[in-house]
Design an enzyme around this catalytic site. Structure first.
Site: not given
Ligand SMILES: Cc1cc2nc3c(=O)[nH]c(=O)nc-3n(C[C@H](O)[C@H](O)[C@H](O)COP(=O)(O)OP(=O)(O)OC[C@H]3O[C@@H](n4cnc5c(N)ncnc54)[C@H](O)[C@@H]3O)c2cc1C
Length: 402
Positions: A135, A167, A379, A383
């Site tokens: 991310t 993480t 992961e 959605q």
């Molecule tokens: C505590 C924690 C631990 C984490 N650990 C890791 C890790 O170890 N390694 C790592 O790389 N990442 C990690 N992450 C990141 C995590 O994988 C992302 O937060 C997640 O993939 C969502 O990305 P975003 O937060 O940018 O949300 P966005 O992608 O911006 O999404 C925002 C909203 O829009 C929705 N959305 C997005 N695209 C679409 C679509 N095409 N159709 C419909 N709905 C959609 C999503 O479902 C969500 O509800 C972690 C996050 C947290 C909070």
């Protein structure tokens, strides 16, 4: 069709449950409050787990053991590391999700190495604790959009970019970083690189404060002209537009059932404790009387049992497929979508049913509701899982359905 769990895994399930009861639960609240403090109690546990895995002829359990068993008998009945990990983690997360996520050497990066590293790399990174950095500020769900770059310079790749929400990013020995060899060539140019903690140009910027899983650290790491040996690229360095994301994405087919298992664990914990508390108030919820004679609260408990059981069956099916070499992307996403949603619903609904005991810190119920939220986000969000399932069912590519 045989729906019983493999008997050979009974002792693993019992041991994991014992750890959850004796090690995790007693320190659960402590590390929820002491966010960012490393749970030293886990060092001993990690060593015991390493020892158990070494001596296990059936392949062992844990992140570093997760593999798609390519070439295994199609339609066979192998129950290997994927099944063992799913069953073990369900129990551990019945104890505490945050602590389970910060057991040394059980990181998402370990699963990535197990899925795509060659033999030499597997040996070289054996026994190391590996986090996973995908991310970025501009790329979450749309991981094909990552901007971190990897430029070949002699015997090294030079990494530049910012990774967020990693993480175990502050605690792990190594970080598996997704970076692009050539942003103009899209997803097929994205490769993963193993970066050793302390490599010049790698800077831990901050640790985040979170709603739940506070025992697990979540880091932001900056890479500035960070030089990584060429041999630390996992998989093939070739940019193969036909394979696309295939290489790096393999990891998720193994890890999504595992996240689903975490959701099963915390969901079951909430449901069990809620039953105990309601029973003390004279509400049975244990199938003692017929549905038409049960209270509204009892009927809710039954509905939640059914949700959790549906999620459980999807989860063990996805893990079983991985153990038997059967492509499982769709089932892995189905399991995660179902289990994540079920756990979010159940843990919150249990608060409601227990009222004051649900929302105060006397009980762990409020913590479990906070801990469960992330399981429907990382992961791949709810959605995104549904999108993957839809693509698979409709035979559409990610370009056609997004
Ligand atoms: C505590 C924690 C631990 C984490 N650990 C890791 C890790 O170890 N390694 C790592 O790389 N990442 C990690 N992450 C990141 C995590 O994988 C992302 O937060 C997640 O993939 C969502 O990305 P975003 O937060 O940018 O949300 P966005 O992608 O911006 O999404 C925002 C909203 O829009 C929705 N959305 C997005 N695209 C679409 C679509 N095409 N159709 C419909 N709905 C959609 C999503 O479902 C969500 O509800 C972690 C996050 C947290 C909070």
């Amino acid at each position: 069709m045989q729906l019983e769990l493999p008997r050979k895994l009974n002792s693993l399930i019992e041991q994991a449950h014992l750890v959850a009861t004796e090690v995790f639960r007693p320190i659960s609240r402590k590390y929820d409050r002491a966010e960012h403090e490393y749970p030293v109690e886990l060092d001993m546990l990690a060593s015991v787990m390493d020892g158990m895995n070494e001596g296990d002829a059936s392949g062992g359990a844990g992140a570093s053991k997760l593999k798609q068993e390519r070439g295994a008998d199609k339609g066979g009945v192998r129950n290997g590391s994927n099944m063992a990990t799913v069953l073990g983690l369900t129990e551990l997360c019945w104890g505490d999700v945050g602590l389970a996520l910060t057991i040394p050497r059980q990181g998402l990066g370990n699963a990535a190495i197990a899925a795509v590293a060659n033999e030499e790399q597997s040996q070289r990174f054996k026994g190391r604790w590996a986090a996973m950095a995908i991310t970025e500020p501009g790329a979450g769900s749309d991981s094909a959009n990552i901007r971190t770059s990897a430029r070949l310079d002699g015997d090294h790749y030079v990494l530049n970019g910012e990774k967020i929400f990693i993480t175990a990013g502050g605690r792990a020995d190594i970080v598996v970083v997704w970076a692009s060899l050539d942003p103009a060539r899209g997803r097929s140019a994205i490769k993963s690189f193993v970066v050793e903690k302390g490599t010049p140009g790698m800077q831990l910027v901050r640790l985040d404060h979170k709603l739940g899983i506070r025992a697990s650290d979540t880091a932001t790491i900056l890479f500035t002209d960070c030089r990584v040996p060429k041999e630390n690229l996992l998989g093939s360095p070739e940019i193969d537009s036909k394979q696309g994301f295939g290489g790096v994405m393999q990891t998720f087919d193994n890890t999504r059932p595992v996240v689903a298992a975490m959701a099963l664990g915390v969901g079951r914990a909430s449901l069990e404790r809620t039953r105990e508390l309601l029973r003390q108030r004279g509400i049975l919820g244990g199938y003692e009387r017929a549905l038409f004679g049960s209270t509204a609260a009892e009927a809710e408990l039954y509905r939640m049992d059914a949700e959790l059981e549906a999620a459980r069956l999807l989860t063990i099916k996805a893990a079983w497929m991985a153990d038997n070499g059967i492509p499982n992307s769709k089932e892995a996403s189905m399991a995660k979508a179902k289990a994540g949603r079920a756990a979010n619903f159940i843990t919150l609904r249990c608060l409601q049913l227990c009222a004051a005991s649900g929302v105060t810190e006397i009980e762990l119920l409020e913590k479990w509701a906070r801990d469960s939220k992330i399981l429907d986000i990382f992961e791949g969000t709810q959605q995104i899982q549904l999108l993957i399932v839809a693509r698979q069912l409709l035979g559409k590519s990610s370009a056609e359905l997004r």
